[in-house]
Design a protein around this motif. Sequence first.
Motif, short mmCIF file in Angstrom:
data_model
loop_
_atom_site.label_atom_id
_atom_site.label_comp_id
_atom_site.label_asym_id
_atom_site.label_seq_id
_atom_site.Cartn_x
_atom_site.Cartn_y
_atom_site.Cartn_z
N LEU A 6 0.85 -1.19 0.00
CA LEU A 6 0.00 0.00 0.00
C LEU A 6 0.88 1.24 0.00
O LEU A 6 1.79 1.37 0.83
N ILE A 7 0.60 2.15 -0.91
CA ILE A 7 1.31 3.43 -0.99
C ILE A 7 0.33 4.54 -0.65
O ILE A 7 -0.71 4.67 -1.30
N SER A 8 0.63 5.33 0.35
CA SER A 8 -0.21 6.47 0.72
C SER A 8 0.35 7.72 0.07
O SER A 8 1.44 8.18 0.41
N GLY A 9 -0.39 8.27 -0.90
CA GLY A 9 0.05 9.49 -1.59
C GLY A 9 0.25 9.27 -3.07
O GLY A 9 1.10 8.48 -3.48
N ALA A 10 -0.55 9.98 -3.89
CA ALA A 10 -0.48 9.83 -5.35
C ALA A 10 0.15 11.06 -5.98
O ALA A 10 -0.42 11.71 -6.86
N SER A 11 1.36 11.39 -5.52
CA SER A 11 2.10 12.47 -6.15
C SER A 11 3.37 11.87 -6.77
O SER A 11 3.39 10.71 -7.15
N ILE A 12 4.43 12.64 -6.88
CA ILE A 12 5.58 12.21 -7.67
C ILE A 12 6.20 10.93 -7.13
O ILE A 12 6.40 9.96 -7.85
N ALA A 13 6.51 10.90 -5.83
CA ALA A 13 7.17 9.72 -5.26
C ALA A 13 6.27 8.50 -5.29
O ALA A 13 6.68 7.41 -5.70
N GLY A 14 5.00 8.67 -4.87
CA GLY A 14 4.10 7.53 -4.78
C GLY A 14 3.79 6.90 -6.12
O GLY A 14 3.79 5.67 -6.27
N LEU A 15 3.57 7.72 -7.15
CA LEU A 15 3.24 7.19 -8.47
C LEU A 15 4.46 6.59 -9.15
O LEU A 15 4.34 5.58 -9.86
N THR A 16 5.63 7.19 -8.95
CA THR A 16 6.85 6.60 -9.50
C THR A 16 7.10 5.23 -8.87
O THR A 16 7.43 4.26 -9.56
N LEU A 17 6.93 5.14 -7.56
CA LEU A 17 7.12 3.88 -6.86
C LEU A 17 6.13 2.83 -7.38
O LEU A 17 6.51 1.67 -7.62
N ALA A 18 4.87 3.22 -7.58
CA ALA A 18 3.87 2.28 -8.07
C ALA A 18 4.26 1.73 -9.44
O ALA A 18 4.10 0.53 -9.70
N HIS A 19 4.77 2.59 -10.30
CA HIS A 19 5.20 2.13 -11.64
C HIS A 19 6.27 1.05 -11.54
O HIS A 19 6.16 -0.01 -12.16
N TRP A 20 7.30 1.31 -10.75
CA TRP A 20 8.42 0.38 -10.69
C TRP A 20 8.06 -0.89 -9.93
O TRP A 20 8.50 -1.99 -10.29
N VAL A 145 3.81 2.05 2.48
CA VAL A 145 4.75 3.12 2.14
C VAL A 145 4.06 4.46 2.34
O VAL A 145 3.00 4.71 1.77
N GLY A 146 4.68 5.34 3.11
CA GLY A 146 4.19 6.70 3.26
C GLY A 146 4.86 7.60 2.23
O GLY A 146 6.06 7.87 2.32
N ALA A 147 4.08 8.04 1.25
CA ALA A 147 4.57 8.99 0.24
C ALA A 147 3.66 10.20 0.27
O ALA A 147 3.31 10.78 -0.76
N ASP A 148 3.27 10.59 1.48
CA ASP A 148 2.22 11.57 1.68
C ASP A 148 2.72 12.92 2.19
O ASP A 148 2.03 13.62 2.94
N GLY A 149 3.91 13.32 1.76
CA GLY A 149 4.36 14.69 1.94
C GLY A 149 4.96 15.03 3.29
O GLY A 149 5.06 14.20 4.19
N MET A 150 5.35 16.29 3.41
CA MET A 150 6.04 16.76 4.61
C MET A 150 5.18 16.56 5.86
O MET A 150 5.70 16.29 6.94
N HIS A 151 3.85 16.68 5.74
CA HIS A 151 2.96 16.51 6.88
C HIS A 151 2.43 15.07 6.93
O HIS A 151 1.27 14.84 7.30
N SER A 152 3.24 14.12 6.60
CA SER A 152 2.86 12.72 6.44
C SER A 152 2.06 12.15 7.61
O SER A 152 2.51 12.17 8.77
N HIS A 153 0.89 11.62 7.30
CA HIS A 153 0.08 10.94 8.32
C HIS A 153 0.65 9.56 8.63
O HIS A 153 0.62 9.11 9.78
N VAL A 154 1.20 8.89 7.60
CA VAL A 154 1.82 7.59 7.83
C VAL A 154 3.00 7.73 8.78
O VAL A 154 3.18 6.92 9.70
N ARG A 155 3.80 8.76 8.59
CA ARG A 155 4.94 8.98 9.49
C ARG A 155 4.46 9.22 10.92
O ARG A 155 5.04 8.71 11.88
#
Length: 389
Positions: A6-20, A145-155
């Motif tokens: 599970l990846i939290s966050g559909a921005s640059i890091a999260g979507l790149t990770l999903a692709h790979w 995976v927390g890919a949800d930005g500086m204010h990350s809820h996962v973190r």
Amino acid sequence: MNERILISGASIAGLTLAHWLTRYGFRPTVVERAPRPRGGGNGVDVRDNAVEVAERMGIMPRVRALATDVHGMKFVDAADRPVARVDIRDPRSVEIMRGDLVALLGEAADAEIVSGDSIRELEQDDDGVRVTFEHAPARTFDLVVGADGMHSHVRRLAFGPEEEFVQHKDHYFAFADADAALGEDRWVTMFNTPGRMAGIYRSGNHAQAKAYFIFRSAPLDYDHRDVAEHKRLVSRVFGGETSWRTRELLDSALADPDFYFDALGQVHMDSWSKGRVVLVGDAAWCASPASGAGAELALVGAYRLAGELAAAGGDHRIAFARYDAVHRPLVEKKQQIGPNVRLMVPRTEGGRCVRDALVRLPLMKAVGAVERRVQGRNARPLPEYAPAW
């Protein structure tokens, strides 16, 4: 193998990770709080190893086609007369609007994407992570995976409160849509008063201009999701400013429902993983927008995380340690942001005069060009990862 991720966050890091992850045979799911992708946004740089990642994803030709075509920064006085210009063009780098890059990555992700939902709770054990969502039924994943930005809820859920990891860098910034007639085409026009900057960003390839505001401040107490409160904060700082075109820019920005505001901050962590939970992108290492390296670090970091998981056969204990070891040196380098903020937002009127004089010097331009060439030579090729199965 730890296939279900599970990846939290559909921005640059999260979507790149999903692709790979998909390319390597994993089964990623992306959950994104926003109901729809955020369009527009600020300009971000795809440079050095990030170009290599984008090329391997097959999106680099489209990234170049959508480039902003901005020549540089122009500093003006109250009468809108240019007092200094800085050419920021770099043949090793392509600037693209964040929203355009996210759209390309979303097309390339090839993963289940759940919009309009977010993680409420995480419970991990030796076998997986049970995730409770705000809306969807609970599910169990092998990794989160927390890919949800500086204010990350996962973190926050897995590592602890934000104040333990986020360092305030003395400034706040905002950007929003602006009237294109207020700025020069292909330039970022900036006007300074002590401790403040108002500016307009005019892309050569986009009809929509962007207003920018930056101001110095000690930490403020506010809700980072409350857009109405953000607008009040920026209005309080710039609302009384009558010089240059600040009032017109502010009125235009305040009318934008996608008005964006946040602190210039950095995230510093001793480890980016805890058990079966790992962080990537700004959630792990935000270098602040002043670094100009957010997209680069996100693309490269996501590529390395997916690659190390594949190379380790999905063994997260091995992969997370390797990912941290190979990517941390680049993060630490990019977090040393140097004089960028002082260049854009001098503290005093005297500082502004010194800044304007310095950027007019031919020597400064030569030093910048040499620095860019050295950085390009120091960028090492990325490894080609291969799944260990």
